[in-house]
Design an enzyme around this catalytic site. Structure first.
Site, mmCIF file in Angstrom:
data_model
loop_
_atom_site.group_PDB
_atom_site.id
_atom_site.type_symbol
_atom_site.label_atom_id
_atom_site.label_comp_id
_atom_site.label_asym_id
_atom_site.label_seq_id
_atom_site.Cartn_x
_atom_site.Cartn_y
_atom_site.Cartn_z
ATOM 1 N N LYS A 23 0.840 -1.205 0.000
ATOM 2 C CA LYS A 23 0.000 0.000 0.000
ATOM 3 C C LYS A 23 0.874 1.253 0.000
ATOM 4 O O LYS A 23 0.673 2.155 -0.810
ATOM 5 C CB LYS A 23 -0.895 0.013 1.236
ATOM 6 C CG LYS A 23 -1.493 1.372 1.529
ATOM 7 C CD LYS A 23 -1.933 1.500 2.984
ATOM 8 C CE LYS A 23 -2.293 2.911 3.354
ATOM 9 N NZ LYS A 23 -1.280 3.592 4.153
ATOM 10 N N ASN A 24 1.841 1.305 0.914
ATOM 11 C CA ASN A 24 2.588 2.560 1.041
ATOM 12 C C ASN A 24 3.513 2.814 -0.143
ATOM 13 O O ASN A 24 3.878 3.967 -0.396
ATOM 14 C CB ASN A 24 3.333 2.613 2.384
ATOM 15 C CG ASN A 24 2.357 2.881 3.525
ATOM 16 O OD1 ASN A 24 1.210 3.284 3.294
ATOM 17 N ND2 ASN A 24 2.788 2.644 4.751
ATOM 18 N N ARG A 94 -3.664 10.449 3.066
ATOM 19 C CA ARG A 94 -2.438 11.196 3.338
ATOM 20 C C ARG A 94 -1.620 11.360 2.057
ATOM 21 O O ARG A 94 -1.056 12.399 1.773
ATOM 22 C CB ARG A 94 -1.657 10.354 4.355
ATOM 23 C CG ARG A 94 -0.374 10.935 4.790
ATOM 24 C CD ARG A 94 -0.567 11.771 6.005
ATOM 25 N NE ARG A 94 0.633 12.462 6.379
ATOM 26 C CZ ARG A 94 0.633 13.691 6.832
ATOM 27 N NH1 ARG A 94 -0.482 14.357 6.965
ATOM 28 N NH2 ARG A 94 1.759 14.266 7.165
ATOM 29 N N CYS A 118 -4.942 8.965 8.242
ATOM 30 C CA CYS A 118 -5.153 8.588 9.643
ATOM 31 C C CYS A 118 -4.667 9.682 10.573
ATOM 32 O O CYS A 118 -3.607 10.276 10.339
ATOM 33 C CB CYS A 118 -4.358 7.322 9.969
ATOM 34 S SG CYS A 118 -4.956 5.850 9.160
ATOM 35 N N ARG A 123 0.912 15.536 12.245
ATOM 36 C CA ARG A 123 1.682 14.980 11.114
ATOM 37 C C ARG A 123 2.065 16.117 10.178
ATOM 38 O O ARG A 123 1.466 16.284 9.114
ATOM 39 C CB ARG A 123 0.867 13.915 10.362
ATOM 40 C CG ARG A 123 0.546 12.699 11.187
ATOM 41 C CD ARG A 123 -0.241 11.668 10.388
ATOM 42 N NE ARG A 123 0.595 10.855 9.518
ATOM 43 C CZ ARG A 123 0.119 9.912 8.699
ATOM 44 N NH1 ARG A 123 -1.172 9.678 8.650
ATOM 45 N NH2 ARG A 123 0.939 9.222 7.927
ATOM 46 N N PRO A 124 3.038 16.936 10.572
ATOM 47 C CA PRO A 124 3.407 18.080 9.738
ATOM 48 C C PRO A 124 4.051 17.643 8.422
ATOM 49 O O PRO A 124 4.512 16.511 8.304
ATOM 50 C CB PRO A 124 4.424 18.835 10.605
ATOM 51 C CG PRO A 124 4.980 17.821 11.538
ATOM 52 C CD PRO A 124 3.909 16.782 11.745
ATOM 53 N N ILE A 125 4.070 18.571 7.446
ATOM 54 C CA ILE A 125 4.778 18.267 6.181
ATOM 55 C C ILE A 125 5.845 19.338 5.913
ATOM 56 O O ILE A 125 6.196 19.614 4.779
ATOM 57 C CB ILE A 125 3.811 18.119 4.979
ATOM 58 C CG1 ILE A 125 2.962 19.385 4.767
ATOM 59 C CG2 ILE A 125 2.929 16.907 5.115
ATOM 60 C CD1 ILE A 125 2.310 19.420 3.378
ATOM 61 N N ASP A 126 6.325 19.944 7.011
ATOM 62 C CA ASP A 126 7.318 21.012 6.864
ATOM 63 C C ASP A 126 8.567 20.554 6.111
ATOM 64 O O ASP A 126 9.154 21.316 5.338
ATOM 65 C CB ASP A 126 7.695 21.568 8.250
ATOM 66 C CG ASP A 126 8.184 20.480 9.191
ATOM 67 O OD1 ASP A 126 7.498 19.445 9.299
ATOM 68 O OD2 ASP A 126 9.252 20.647 9.799
ATOM 69 N N ASP A 307 3.869 0.904 12.108
ATOM 70 C CA ASP A 307 2.589 0.415 11.575
ATOM 71 C C ASP A 307 2.265 -1.013 12.030
ATOM 72 O O ASP A 307 1.198 -1.543 11.700
ATOM 73 C CB ASP A 307 2.602 0.438 10.039
ATOM 74 C CG ASP A 307 2.837 1.828 9.494
ATOM 75 O OD1 ASP A 307 2.484 2.798 10.181
ATOM 76 O OD2 ASP A 307 3.386 1.944 8.377
ATOM 77 N N ILE A 329 8.136 7.213 16.567
ATOM 78 C CA ILE A 329 7.781 7.860 15.296
ATOM 79 C C ILE A 329 6.559 8.755 15.502
ATOM 80 O O ILE A 329 6.608 9.954 15.217
ATOM 81 C CB ILE A 329 7.454 6.817 14.197
ATOM 82 C CG1 ILE A 329 8.500 5.713 14.145
ATOM 83 C CG2 ILE A 329 7.275 7.506 12.836
ATOM 84 C CD1 ILE A 329 9.844 6.074 13.602
ATOM 85 N N ARG A 399 -8.912 0.929 3.796
ATOM 86 C CA ARG A 399 -7.939 1.814 3.135
ATOM 87 C C ARG A 399 -6.623 1.087 2.892
ATOM 88 O O ARG A 399 -5.843 1.493 2.022
ATOM 89 C CB ARG A 399 -7.676 3.052 3.995
ATOM 90 C CG ARG A 399 -8.833 4.033 4.014
ATOM 91 C CD ARG A 399 -8.408 5.359 4.611
ATOM 92 N NE ARG A 399 -7.054 5.679 4.219
ATOM 93 C CZ ARG A 399 -6.104 6.088 5.057
ATOM 94 N NH1 ARG A 399 -6.348 6.285 6.308
ATOM 95 N NH2 ARG A 399 -4.902 6.343 4.597
#
Ligand code: EPU
Length: 421
Positions: A23-24, A94, A118, A123-126, A307, A329, A399
């Site tokens: 999936k990922n 995501r 999720c 969950r930043p994306i900086d 996970d 994490i 998902r």
């Protein structure tokens, strides 16, 4: 009315289960296809709702997508349009953020709603955005959209403060067309990153060092089409190995890359599970003998995957004594514990860790999949529990787990969907 998963626990499982494509990896491979100027064919596409959301997004961009059989996607981006990505499908997952890197790389411009997915705490994306800026893009926000713009992208050295999977992949995608050389230091080393880089290299990109903490990308002028086979899903594989450890007499988990599971298999052996590993299979011999407790520390690959801690925690309720799981994490990723406690577990959460006192016998209960892997933990618990477990918000599980019901039923589990008030 809601469609829930119901599991009648306590049935022993036997047989073979085949693991689907990752999936990922898939959720990044699909956006990566828009970087090509010719069609790409991908084998091993898992049948999960995240993929369906991504297909909707590709269609909205004018990319031709043909589903060929169960697991094959033909993706032709040659006539696509770079329109703002503002539909609801963006916030369903995501991974829609991978269109940032892919469209910025291809067109030098992206306008996209913020991603969903999720809730695991902040969950930043900086790091993604800092990477795009380092390559020469500007970042601005308008009407809930993030806008990335660049006249041209120029290769540079980017040091990631955290070895983020998403940032590594996104920067790699943005950099494939950048002028000159981009070096990502402290890059994530997850197998999914190797898979994305392999796809891009097969299209004609020049990426080296994937799978190590230094990835080098030499920009190219054009990317063609290719054929790609997706790696097996190591998280799905780990979930079934845990299910086997919990409930199987004998079970074989096939289409796996055992090396991707080293940290998990080693923990299972430590608690007393009998495993045999072949080149692409894991055999589990179940037993009802007492299991030993253990301590888990989640880490980036090749460490114990964050996970997998939720399904593993369900299994740890069977160990005699106290086990612990410490998250490094997503330090707040413990929502599954309260749900497992409703089923009779004795888990005490003290963020960033949880402590599992065992052995406890689980019983069926009405529980909620607060996120995808919480859901996986509840499935493991439901299979072990006495009586019937009712899992709400099961859409989270769909998902990420391809044909969960069919695969478990084939192994002998009693699991079905039901409409409830
Ligand atoms: N982080 C930042 N800033 C960023 C990016 C990440 O602070 O810009 C932090 C995160 O908050 C987190 C850590 O860095 O604490 C690692 O996050 P990472 O970016 O590696 O995670 P991700 O790319 O958002 C992927 C998987 C997750 C998996 C993590 C960790 C996908 C679509 N998602 O997320 O998978 O937990 O890597 O391995 O690939 C799941 O499958 O259930 C799932 C959540």
């Amino acid at each position: 009315m809601e469609r829930v998963i119901k599991i009648e626990g306590g049935h022993r499982l036997n047989g073979t289960v085949r693991i689907s494509g990752s999936k990922n990896a898939t959720v990044a491979l699909i956006p990566a296809c828009v970087l090509a100027n010719k069609p790409v064919t991908m084998y091993g596409i898992p049948n999960i709702s995240d993929v369906r959301s991504l297909i909707i997004l590709l269609n909205e961009l004018g990319v031709e997508v043909i589903e060929k059989g169960d697991e094959t996607l033909y993706i032709d981006p040659s006539h696509m349009k770079n329109i703002p990505m503002t539909s609801n499908a963006v916030s369903k997952l995501r991974a829609s953020y991978y269109f940032m890197g892919a469209l910025l790389g291809k067109f030098g411009h992206v306008e996209i709603k913020m991603p969903g997915g999720c809730y695991l705490g902040p969950r930043p994306i900086d790091l993604h955005l800092k990477g795009f800026e380092a390559l020469g893009a500007t970042v601005s926000y308008e009407n809930g959209c993030c806008i990335l713009d660049a006249k041209e992208l120029i290769g540079t050295k980017i040091f990631l403060d955290i070895s983020s999977v998403g940032a590594t992949i996104n920067i790699m995608m943005a950099a494939v067309y950048a002028k000159g050389k981009t070096v990502i230091e402290n890059a994530a080393r997850e197998p999914e990153i190797i898979d994305i880089a392999t796809l891009l290299n097969n299209m004609g990109a020049k990426i080296h060092g994937m799978g190590t903490s230094t990835i080098t990308i030499h920009g190219v002028d054009s990317l063609g089409g290719c054929i790609h086979e997706i790696i097996p899903d190591r998280i799905e594989a780990a979930t079934y190995v845990i299910i086997a450890a919990a409930m199987a007499d004998e079970m074989t988990i096939e289409n796996v890359i055992p090396q991707h599971l080293d940290a998990i298999l080693s923990k299972l052996k430590q608690i007393g599970i009998d495993l045999e590993v072949e080149s692409d299979k894991v055999h589990v011999k179940g037993s009802t003998k007492p299991l030993k407790p253990t301590d888990i520390l989640t880490k980036p690959y090749p460490g114990f995957a964050t996970d997998v801690q939720q399904p593993f925690t369900a299994l740890l309720t069977r160990c005699e004594g106290q086990s612990s799981v410490k998250e490094t994490i997503y330090t707040e990723r413990f929502k599954h514990c309260a749900e497992l406690n409703k089923m009779g577990a004795d888990i005490n959460v003290r963020v960033p860790a949880c402590f599992i006192s065992g052995k406890t016998d689980l019983h069926g209960a009405r529980v909620k999949a607060t996120d995808l892997r919480c859901g996986a933990g509840l499935v493991v618990a439901g299979l072990m529990a006495d009586g019937i477990t009712e899992i709400h918000d099961a859409y989270h599980i769909d998902r990420g787990y391809d044909n969960l019901d069919g695969k478990l039923q084939q192994l002998g589990a009693k699991l079905w969907r039901e409409e409830v008030e």
